[in-house]
Enzyme design. Structure first.
Site, PDB file in Angstrom:
ATOM      1  N   ARG A 118      55.741  68.656  33.581  1.00 53.41           N
ATOM      2  CA  ARG A 118      54.724  67.887  34.295  1.00 53.41           C
ATOM      3  C   ARG A 118      54.037  66.875  33.403  1.00 53.41           C
ATOM      4  O   ARG A 118      53.765  65.742  33.830  1.00 53.41           O
ATOM      5  CB  ARG A 118      53.710  68.843  34.948  1.00 53.41           C
ATOM      6  CG  ARG A 118      52.567  68.173  35.710  1.00 53.41           C
ATOM      7  CD  ARG A 118      53.005  67.011  36.589  1.00 53.41           C
ATOM      8  NE  ARG A 118      54.139  67.320  37.450  1.00 53.41           N
ATOM      9  CZ  ARG A 118      54.898  66.399  38.030  1.00 53.41           C
ATOM     10  NH1 ARG A 118      54.685  65.110  37.783  1.00 53.41           N
ATOM     11  NH2 ARG A 118      55.902  66.746  38.795  1.00 53.41           N
ATOM     12  N   LYS A 153      40.942  47.064  32.782  1.00 52.52           N
ATOM     13  CA  LYS A 153      40.741  48.068  33.823  1.00 52.52           C
ATOM     14  C   LYS A 153      41.857  49.108  33.753  1.00 52.52           C
ATOM     15  O   LYS A 153      42.724  49.205  34.630  1.00 52.52           O
ATOM     16  CB  LYS A 153      40.674  47.397  35.187  1.00 52.52           C
ATOM     17  CG  LYS A 153      39.476  46.454  35.324  1.00 52.52           C
ATOM     18  CD  LYS A 153      39.470  45.700  36.632  1.00 52.52           C
ATOM     19  CE  LYS A 153      38.293  44.742  36.714  1.00 52.52           C
ATOM     20  NZ  LYS A 153      38.288  43.941  37.960  1.00 52.52           N
ATOM     21  N   LYS A 185      31.257  36.359  29.566  1.00 54.58           N
ATOM     22  CA  LYS A 185      31.237  36.486  31.017  1.00 54.58           C
ATOM     23  C   LYS A 185      29.865  36.085  31.557  1.00 54.58           C
ATOM     24  O   LYS A 185      28.976  35.676  30.811  1.00 54.58           O
ATOM     25  CB  LYS A 185      31.620  37.915  31.415  1.00 54.58           C
ATOM     26  CG  LYS A 185      32.967  38.346  30.822  1.00 54.58           C
ATOM     27  CD  LYS A 185      33.470  39.639  31.402  1.00 54.58           C
ATOM     28  CE  LYS A 185      34.079  39.411  32.757  1.00 54.58           C
ATOM     29  NZ  LYS A 185      34.733  40.636  33.282  1.00 54.58           N
ATOM     30  N   GLU A 214      34.403  32.821  30.821  1.00 54.66           N
ATOM     31  CA  GLU A 214      34.534  32.921  32.265  1.00 54.66           C
ATOM     32  C   GLU A 214      33.727  31.805  32.915  1.00 54.66           C
ATOM     33  O   GLU A 214      32.548  31.615  32.598  1.00 54.66           O
ATOM     34  CB  GLU A 214      34.022  34.287  32.744  1.00 54.66           C
ATOM     35  CG  GLU A 214      34.088  34.461  34.260  1.00 54.66           C
ATOM     36  CD  GLU A 214      33.494  35.790  34.698  1.00 54.66           C
ATOM     37  OE1 GLU A 214      34.098  36.422  35.580  1.00 54.66           O
ATOM     38  OE2 GLU A 214      32.437  36.187  34.171  1.00 54.66           O
ATOM     39  N   ASP A 235      37.215  32.223  37.626  1.00 56.78           N
ATOM     40  CA  ASP A 235      36.909  33.371  38.470  1.00 56.78           C
ATOM     41  C   ASP A 235      36.724  32.986  39.931  1.00 56.78           C
ATOM     42  O   ASP A 235      35.880  32.141  40.263  1.00 56.78           O
ATOM     43  CB  ASP A 235      35.642  34.060  37.958  1.00 56.78           C
ATOM     44  CG  ASP A 235      35.406  35.401  38.626  1.00 56.78           C
ATOM     45  OD1 ASP A 235      36.391  36.059  39.016  1.00 56.78           O
ATOM     46  OD2 ASP A 235      34.230  35.792  38.763  1.00 56.78           O
TER      47      ASP A 235
END
Length: 298
Positions: A118, A153, A185, A214, A235
């Site tokens: 597994r 992410k 950002k 960004e 963005d």
């Protein structure tokens, strides 16, 4: 872990020591405080040995075969056994595979094969799912200059493996973390008092670190380039806005389109002239590729 597996990991751009830590932690998670597989110990004689095939249960792109091999090779060590498993890898990472294809063969104590099963499949299925999803994006962008790009992410603890799977699927990596590339950002711009001020502070503090900015508008893109930015993250812009940024910026900066994009619009966005399309879903939402371990009979 064998020298061959360590060599395969290095060739993939993975650190064998890091992979070892991931594998050991995953095995311990399954084995618990007593380091045992109670079902296999109860049902399978110690001396029994078998051969099993790692088999694709669906069509896709495989990635992580050396990682899966490391699981089988390390399971004896983790469980305190003096016995080992031999692994023969048949397929290669990045290959398209079909349902029923044998990807690898493992031979050794049956208890160890089933104890490792597994954990090996969890990692292999996950990485192959990321590679399969990435290949779909790479195919959708074919004919444009744009490449599909990943993000941060990722699953905690698995970033290096998942980003490798993106590469195996035909994509490319962005920054590995907060340490290797500065990404200015919206919150950074707000806190620093604007794009120009934020860019200047990064350059003064870390002169050798690549800087990305960004931007949300064509005007911000122009300001960022004038400040010295050589990489812009565009963005949530429409294709028309992206084309305008491309015309405004020219070759002064690399351009990345991002923000909720889907495969259905990939070609349209890629055709705008941007260099990259970033897709967080590659690593946060890819379904696994179904792969199984089948003991041979007879």
């Amino acid at each position: 872990m064998t020298e061959a597996t360590e060599r395969a990991l290095r060739q993939a751009g993975l650190d064998p020591a890091q992979v070892r830590r991931v594998v050991e932690n995953a095995l311990v998670e399954d084995l618990g405080p007593d380091f045992r597989d109670v079902t296999s110990v109860a049902t399978i004689p110690y001396e029994q040995t078998d051969t099993a095939d790692v088999v694709a249960r669906a069509d896709g792109v495989v990635a992580g075969l050396a990682v899966a091999a490391a699981v089988f090779e390390l399971v004896g060590e983790v469980t305190g056994s003096d016995r080992t498993v031999e692994v023969s890898v048949v397929a290669h990472d990045g290959a398209r595979v079909a349902r029923g294809d044998v990807l690898a063969t493992v031979t050794g104590p049956t208890r160890l094969l089933l104890t490792a099963e597994r954990t090996a499949l969890n990692l292999l299925c996950r990485m192959s799912g990321v590679a399969t999803h990435t290949r779909a994006w790479a195919d959708a962008l074919a004919g444009t200059k744009a490449m599909v790009l990943d993000t941060r992410k990722t699953t905690p603890g698995l970033r290096a493996l998942e980003k490798y799977a993106v590469r195996a699927g035909g994509g490319t990596n962005k920054r590995m973390g907060l340490h290797d590339v500065a990404m200015i950002k919206d919150n950074h711009k707000f806190a620093a008092g604007g794009i120009t001020a934020a860019f200047r502070r990064v350059r003064e503090t870390f002169p050798d670190v690549p800087v990305q900015v960004e931007v949300d508008t064509v005007a911000e893109a122009a300001e960022a380039v004038e400040a010295g930015a050589e990489f812009l993250l565009l963005d949530n812009m429409t294709p028309a806005q992206l084309r305008e940024v491309v015309a405004t910026v020219g070759d002064r900066a690399e351009l990345e389109a991002t923000g909720g994009l889907t495969l259905a619009v990939a070609a349209e966005y890629g055709a705008t002239g941007v260099d990259f399309i970033s897709v967080g879903a590659l690593t946060h939402s890819s379904p696994i590729l179904d792969i199984a371990l089948d003991l041979r009979t007879g």
